[in-house]
Design a protein around this motif. Structure first.
Motif, mmCIF file in Angstrom:
data_model
loop_
_atom_site.group_PDB
_atom_site.id
_atom_site.type_symbol
_atom_site.label_atom_id
_atom_site.label_comp_id
_atom_site.label_asym_id
_atom_site.label_seq_id
_atom_site.Cartn_x
_atom_site.Cartn_y
_atom_site.Cartn_z
ATOM 1 N N ALA A 75 16.427 18.765 -59.175
ATOM 2 C CA ALA A 75 17.306 18.834 -59.219
ATOM 3 C C ALA A 75 18.630 18.718 -57.981
ATOM 4 O O ALA A 75 19.094 19.288 -57.202
ATOM 5 N N GLY A 76 19.704 17.311 -59.076
ATOM 6 C CA GLY A 76 20.201 17.258 -57.622
ATOM 7 C C GLY A 76 20.022 16.410 -56.164
ATOM 8 O O GLY A 76 20.723 15.934 -55.293
ATOM 9 N N GLU A 77 18.745 15.958 -56.377
ATOM 10 C CA GLU A 77 18.123 15.851 -54.856
ATOM 11 C C GLU A 77 17.381 14.660 -55.441
ATOM 12 O O GLU A 77 17.129 14.545 -56.614
ATOM 13 N N PRO A 78 16.673 13.400 -54.068
ATOM 14 C CA PRO A 78 16.034 12.279 -54.374
ATOM 15 C C PRO A 78 14.514 12.328 -55.189
ATOM 16 O O PRO A 78 14.609 14.198 -54.236
ATOM 17 N N GLU A 118 6.576 15.509 -46.509
ATOM 18 C CA GLU A 118 7.723 14.247 -46.900
ATOM 19 C C GLU A 118 7.055 12.733 -46.233
ATOM 20 O O GLU A 118 6.785 13.294 -45.476
ATOM 21 N N ILE A 119 6.385 12.055 -47.026
ATOM 22 C CA ILE A 119 6.143 10.449 -46.978
ATOM 23 C C ILE A 119 7.450 9.600 -46.988
ATOM 24 O O ILE A 119 7.921 10.043 -47.834
ATOM 25 N N LYS A 120 7.719 9.352 -45.506
ATOM 26 C CA LYS A 120 8.267 8.349 -45.517
ATOM 27 C C LYS A 120 8.284 7.362 -45.652
ATOM 28 O O LYS A 120 7.137 6.716 -45.047
ATOM 29 N N PRO A 121 8.553 5.711 -45.852
ATOM 30 C CA PRO A 121 8.688 4.315 -46.135
ATOM 31 C C PRO A 121 8.423 4.152 -45.208
ATOM 32 O O PRO A 121 9.161 4.345 -44.171
ATOM 33 N N ALA A 122 7.631 3.327 -44.804
ATOM 34 C CA ALA A 122 7.317 2.274 -43.670
ATOM 35 C C ALA A 122 8.237 1.293 -43.571
ATOM 36 O O ALA A 122 8.999 0.950 -44.355
ATOM 37 N N PRO A 123 8.870 0.886 -42.226
ATOM 38 C CA PRO A 123 10.626 0.421 -42.357
ATOM 39 C C PRO A 123 10.260 -1.283 -41.974
ATOM 40 O O PRO A 123 10.924 -1.898 -42.637
ATOM 41 N N LYS A 124 8.922 -1.559 -42.224
ATOM 42 C CA LYS A 124 8.511 -2.848 -42.841
ATOM 43 C C LYS A 124 7.271 -3.014 -42.982
ATOM 44 O O LYS A 124 6.583 -2.328 -42.597
ATOM 45 N N LYS A 125 6.767 -4.169 -43.629
ATOM 46 C CA LYS A 125 5.705 -4.847 -44.483
ATOM 47 C C LYS A 125 4.288 -4.740 -43.124
ATOM 48 O O LYS A 125 4.883 -4.912 -41.768
ATOM 49 N N GLY A 126 2.768 -3.536 -43.507
ATOM 50 C CA GLY A 126 2.539 -4.018 -42.147
ATOM 51 C C GLY A 126 1.603 -2.575 -41.516
ATOM 52 O O GLY A 126 1.473 -2.397 -41.026
ATOM 53 N N MET A 127 3.673 -2.207 -41.605
ATOM 54 C CA MET A 127 3.675 -0.661 -40.963
ATOM 55 C C MET A 127 3.114 0.606 -41.794
ATOM 56 O O MET A 127 3.151 0.776 -42.893
ATOM 57 N N VAL A 128 3.042 1.545 -40.424
ATOM 58 C CA VAL A 128 2.807 2.707 -41.284
ATOM 59 C C VAL A 128 3.088 3.366 -41.654
ATOM 60 O O VAL A 128 4.363 4.157 -40.965
ATOM 61 N N PRO A 129 3.389 4.818 -43.173
ATOM 62 C CA PRO A 129 4.381 5.328 -43.470
ATOM 63 C C PRO A 129 4.545 6.695 -42.649
ATOM 64 O O PRO A 129 3.242 6.737 -41.638
ATOM 65 N N LYS A 130 5.786 7.048 -42.211
ATOM 66 C CA LYS A 130 6.004 8.720 -41.292
ATOM 67 C C LYS A 130 5.966 9.333 -41.855
ATOM 68 O O LYS A 130 6.171 9.474 -43.161
ATOM 69 N N THR A 131 5.317 10.595 -42.160
ATOM 70 C CA THR A 131 4.945 11.887 -41.898
ATOM 71 C C THR A 131 6.440 12.869 -41.715
ATOM 72 O O THR A 131 6.541 12.402 -40.559
ATOM 73 N N GLY A 132 6.941 13.417 -42.584
ATOM 74 C CA GLY A 132 8.076 13.919 -42.469
ATOM 75 C C GLY A 132 7.655 15.669 -41.603
ATOM 76 O O GLY A 132 6.603 15.608 -42.116
ATOM 77 N N ILE A 149 8.752 24.246 -50.933
ATOM 78 C CA ILE A 149 10.261 24.182 -51.532
ATOM 79 C C ILE A 149 9.089 25.066 -53.197
ATOM 80 O O ILE A 149 8.495 25.371 -53.543
ATOM 81 N N PRO A 150 10.527 26.118 -53.365
ATOM 82 C CA PRO A 150 10.434 26.574 -54.314
ATOM 83 C C PRO A 150 9.907 26.346 -55.534
ATOM 84 O O PRO A 150 10.653 24.971 -56.035
ATOM 85 N N TYR A 151 8.946 26.691 -56.821
ATOM 86 C CA TYR A 151 8.407 26.316 -58.316
ATOM 87 C C TYR A 151 10.255 26.609 -58.507
ATOM 88 O O TYR A 151 10.127 24.842 -59.737
ATOM 89 N N ALA A 152 11.110 26.864 -58.738
ATOM 90 C CA ALA A 152 12.235 27.241 -59.692
ATOM 91 C C ALA A 152 13.230 25.698 -58.872
ATOM 92 O O ALA A 152 13.967 26.129 -60.229
ATOM 93 N N SER A 153 13.097 25.454 -58.059
ATOM 94 C CA SER A 153 13.716 24.061 -57.623
ATOM 95 C C SER A 153 12.946 22.755 -58.177
ATOM 96 O O SER A 153 13.716 21.639 -58.170
ATOM 97 N N ILE A 154 11.858 23.166 -58.840
ATOM 98 C CA ILE A 154 11.381 21.692 -58.754
ATOM 99 C C ILE A 154 11.189 21.532 -60.608
ATOM 100 O O ILE A 154 11.252 22.198 -61.355
ATOM 101 N N THR A 155 12.000 20.194 -60.837
ATOM 102 C CA THR A 155 12.031 19.918 -62.300
ATOM 103 C C THR A 155 11.052 19.521 -63.325
ATOM 104 O O THR A 155 10.756 19.199 -63.890
ATOM 105 N N ARG A 156 10.057 18.275 -62.066
ATOM 106 C CA ARG A 156 9.142 17.563 -62.392
ATOM 107 C C ARG A 156 7.985 16.915 -60.751
ATOM 108 O O ARG A 156 8.814 17.115 -59.980
#
Length: 182
Positions: A123-126, A144-158, A163-170
Protein backbone atom coordinates in the motif's frame (compact mmCIF):
# COMPACT_ATOMS: atom_id res chain seq x y z
CA UNK A 1 -17.43 -43.33 5.06
CA UNK A 2 -19.00 -40.42 6.86
CA UNK A 3 -17.13 -37.14 6.77
CA UNK A 4 -17.67 -34.17 8.99
CA UNK A 5 -17.67 -30.88 7.07
CA UNK A 6 -14.97 -28.33 7.81
CA UNK A 7 -15.91 -24.99 9.24
CA UNK A 8 -17.27 -22.83 6.42
CA UNK A 9 -15.02 -20.00 7.64
CA UNK A 10 -12.10 -21.67 5.78
CA UNK A 11 -11.65 -19.32 2.82
CA UNK A 12 -10.66 -22.20 0.54
CA UNK A 13 -14.18 -23.59 0.92
CA UNK A 14 -16.68 -20.72 0.74
CA UNK A 15 -19.83 -22.70 1.61
CA UNK A 16 -21.01 -25.88 3.37
CA UNK A 17 -21.15 -27.84 0.13
CA UNK A 18 -17.54 -27.19 -0.82
CA UNK A 19 -16.53 -27.65 2.83
CA UNK A 20 -18.06 -31.15 2.74
CA UNK A 21 -16.23 -31.86 -0.53
CA UNK A 22 -13.03 -30.52 1.02
CA UNK A 23 -13.42 -32.86 3.98
CA UNK A 24 -13.65 -35.77 1.54
CA UNK A 25 -10.85 -34.65 -0.80
CA UNK A 26 -8.28 -33.33 1.72
CA UNK A 27 -7.30 -36.76 3.10
CA UNK A 28 -7.00 -38.12 -0.44
CA UNK A 29 -4.69 -35.23 -1.38
CA UNK A 30 -2.71 -35.66 1.86
CA UNK A 31 -2.22 -39.37 1.09
CA UNK A 32 -0.36 -38.22 -2.05
CA UNK A 33 1.72 -35.74 -0.04
CA UNK A 34 -0.30 -32.78 -1.34
CA UNK A 35 -2.08 -29.82 0.21
CA UNK A 36 -5.58 -28.90 -1.02
CA UNK A 37 -5.16 -25.24 -1.98
CA UNK A 38 -8.57 -24.55 -3.45
CA UNK A 39 -11.83 -26.20 -4.36
CA UNK A 40 -14.46 -24.78 -6.72
CA UNK A 41 -17.80 -26.20 -7.75
CA UNK A 42 -19.31 -24.28 -10.68
CA UNK A 43 -22.07 -24.88 -13.19
CA UNK A 44 -20.88 -25.11 -16.78
CA UNK A 45 -23.75 -25.50 -19.21
CA UNK A 46 -25.58 -28.75 -18.45
CA UNK A 47 -22.64 -30.03 -16.41
CA UNK A 48 -20.91 -28.98 -13.24
CA UNK A 49 -17.16 -28.47 -12.99
CA UNK A 50 -15.39 -29.56 -9.82
CA UNK A 51 -11.98 -27.86 -9.83
CA UNK A 52 -9.42 -29.20 -7.35
CA UNK A 53 -6.18 -27.22 -6.96
CA UNK A 54 -3.32 -28.89 -5.07
CA UNK A 55 0.33 -28.24 -4.32
CA UNK A 56 3.07 -29.52 -2.06
CA UNK A 57 2.97 -27.80 1.30
CA UNK A 58 6.75 -27.50 1.56
CA UNK A 59 9.80 -27.68 -0.64
CA UNK A 60 10.31 -26.31 -4.12
CA UNK A 61 9.55 -29.46 -6.11
CA UNK A 62 6.79 -29.13 -8.70
CA UNK A 63 3.87 -31.58 -8.69
CA UNK A 64 4.37 -33.95 -11.63
CA UNK A 65 1.69 -35.20 -14.03
CA UNK A 66 1.82 -38.77 -12.68
CA UNK A 67 0.96 -37.50 -9.19
CA UNK A 68 -1.89 -35.37 -10.60
CA UNK A 69 -3.23 -38.40 -12.50
CA UNK A 70 -3.05 -40.62 -9.39
CA UNK A 71 -4.78 -37.96 -7.30
CA UNK A 72 -7.45 -37.48 -9.94
CA UNK A 73 -8.15 -41.22 -9.93
CA UNK A 74 -8.30 -41.27 -6.12
CA UNK A 75 -10.65 -38.27 -5.94
CA UNK A 76 -12.89 -39.76 -8.63
CA UNK A 77 -13.12 -43.06 -6.72
CA UNK A 78 -13.83 -41.22 -3.46
CA UNK A 79 -16.59 -39.17 -5.07
CA UNK A 80 -18.13 -42.27 -6.67
CA UNK A 81 -18.07 -44.13 -3.34
CA UNK A 82 -19.45 -41.38 -1.10
CA UNK A 83 -21.63 -39.50 -3.66
CA UNK A 84 -21.37 -36.09 -1.95
CA UNK A 85 -23.16 -34.48 -4.92
CA UNK A 86 -26.49 -36.35 -5.07
CA UNK A 87 -28.22 -33.43 -6.81
CA UNK A 88 -25.62 -33.26 -9.63
CA UNK A 89 -26.27 -35.58 -12.58
CA UNK A 90 -22.80 -35.25 -14.06
CA UNK A 91 -19.66 -33.35 -13.30
CA UNK A 92 -16.28 -32.76 -14.84
CA UNK A 93 -13.36 -33.21 -12.47
CA UNK A 94 -10.36 -30.92 -13.05
CA UNK A 95 -7.28 -31.51 -10.90
CA UNK A 96 -4.41 -29.06 -11.30
CA UNK A 97 -1.74 -27.03 -9.55
CA UNK A 98 -2.02 -23.29 -8.90
CA UNK A 99 0.36 -22.30 -11.69
CA UNK A 100 3.55 -20.29 -11.73
CA UNK A 101 1.98 -16.85 -11.38
CA UNK A 102 -0.58 -17.55 -8.67
CA UNK A 103 -0.91 -14.93 -5.95
CA UNK A 104 1.28 -15.67 -2.93
CA UNK A 105 -1.08 -15.34 0.03
CA UNK A 106 0.25 -17.70 2.69
CA UNK A 107 3.71 -18.06 4.28
CA UNK A 108 3.97 -21.58 2.78
CA UNK A 109 3.50 -20.07 -0.72
CA UNK A 110 6.51 -17.85 -0.13
CA UNK A 111 8.55 -20.74 1.35
CA UNK A 112 7.95 -22.78 -1.80
CA UNK A 113 9.41 -19.96 -3.89
CA UNK A 114 12.73 -19.31 -2.13
CA UNK A 115 15.27 -17.76 -4.50
CA UNK A 116 12.64 -16.79 -7.07
CA UNK A 117 12.04 -13.31 -8.44
CA UNK A 118 8.84 -11.78 -7.04
CA UNK A 119 6.67 -8.81 -7.88
CA UNK A 120 5.44 -7.34 -4.59
CA UNK A 121 2.85 -4.62 -4.12
CA UNK A 122 2.51 -2.71 -0.87
CA UNK A 123 0.00 0.00 0.00
CA UNK A 124 1.30 3.41 -1.00
CA UNK A 125 4.61 2.02 -2.34
CA UNK A 126 5.84 1.42 -5.89
CA UNK A 127 5.76 -2.16 -7.17
CA UNK A 128 8.90 -3.96 -6.09
CA UNK A 129 10.79 -6.58 -8.10
CA UNK A 130 12.87 -8.56 -5.66
CA UNK A 131 14.59 -11.89 -5.12
CA UNK A 132 13.13 -13.87 -2.19
CA UNK A 133 15.88 -14.59 0.34
CA UNK A 134 14.16 -15.68 3.57
CA UNK A 135 10.71 -16.39 4.97
CA UNK A 136 9.82 -16.20 8.65
CA UNK A 137 6.66 -16.03 10.77
CA UNK A 138 6.38 -12.25 10.38
CA UNK A 139 7.24 -11.67 6.73
CA UNK A 140 9.77 -12.10 3.96
CA UNK A 141 13.30 -10.87 3.36
CA UNK A 142 14.04 -9.86 -0.21
CA UNK A 143 16.80 -8.22 -2.22
CA UNK A 144 15.39 -5.58 -4.56
CA UNK A 145 16.32 -5.96 -8.20
CA UNK A 146 16.97 -2.57 -9.77
CA UNK A 147 16.63 -2.40 -13.57
CA UNK A 148 19.79 -2.18 -15.65
CA UNK A 149 20.57 1.43 -16.57
CA UNK A 150 21.28 0.50 -20.19
CA UNK A 151 20.29 -2.34 -22.48
CA UNK A 152 22.74 -5.22 -22.22
CA UNK A 153 23.83 -4.32 -18.70
CA UNK A 154 23.16 -6.56 -15.69
CA UNK A 155 20.43 -5.44 -13.24
CA UNK A 156 21.74 -4.46 -9.79
CA UNK A 157 20.69 -6.14 -6.55
CA UNK A 158 19.86 -3.87 -3.64
CA UNK A 159 20.31 -4.57 0.07
CA UNK A 160 18.16 -7.15 1.85
CA UNK A 161 14.85 -5.76 3.13
CA UNK A 162 12.37 -7.39 5.50
CA UNK A 163 8.72 -6.90 4.47
CA UNK A 164 5.98 -7.82 6.97
CA UNK A 165 3.11 -9.91 5.56
CA UNK A 166 0.64 -7.29 6.79
CA UNK A 167 2.11 -4.68 4.42
CA UNK A 168 1.96 -6.90 1.30
CA UNK A 169 -1.20 -6.24 -0.71
CA UNK A 170 -0.27 -8.55 -3.60
CA UNK A 171 2.68 -10.78 -4.43
CA UNK A 172 3.39 -13.16 -7.26
CA UNK A 173 6.32 -14.95 -8.87
CA UNK A 174 7.88 -13.36 -11.94
CA UNK A 175 8.55 -16.09 -14.50
CA UNK A 176 12.23 -16.15 -15.45
CA UNK A 177 13.57 -18.06 -18.39
CA UNK A 178 17.11 -17.93 -17.03
CA UNK A 179 18.51 -17.01 -13.67
CA UNK A 180 22.11 -16.81 -12.63
CA UNK A 181 23.13 -16.51 -9.01
CA UNK A 182 24.65 -13.15 -8.16
Amino acid sequence: MAVSPRASSDRRFPDERTAALGALIEPIAASHGLYLEELQLKPSGADTVLRVVVDYETGTEQVDLDTIAELSQGVSEGLDKDDPLPDVDSYELEVSTPGATRPLTEPRHFRRNMGRLLEIERAGEPVLSARLKEVDDDGVTVAEIKPAPKKGMVPKTGPDTHIPYASITRARVQVEFSHTEE
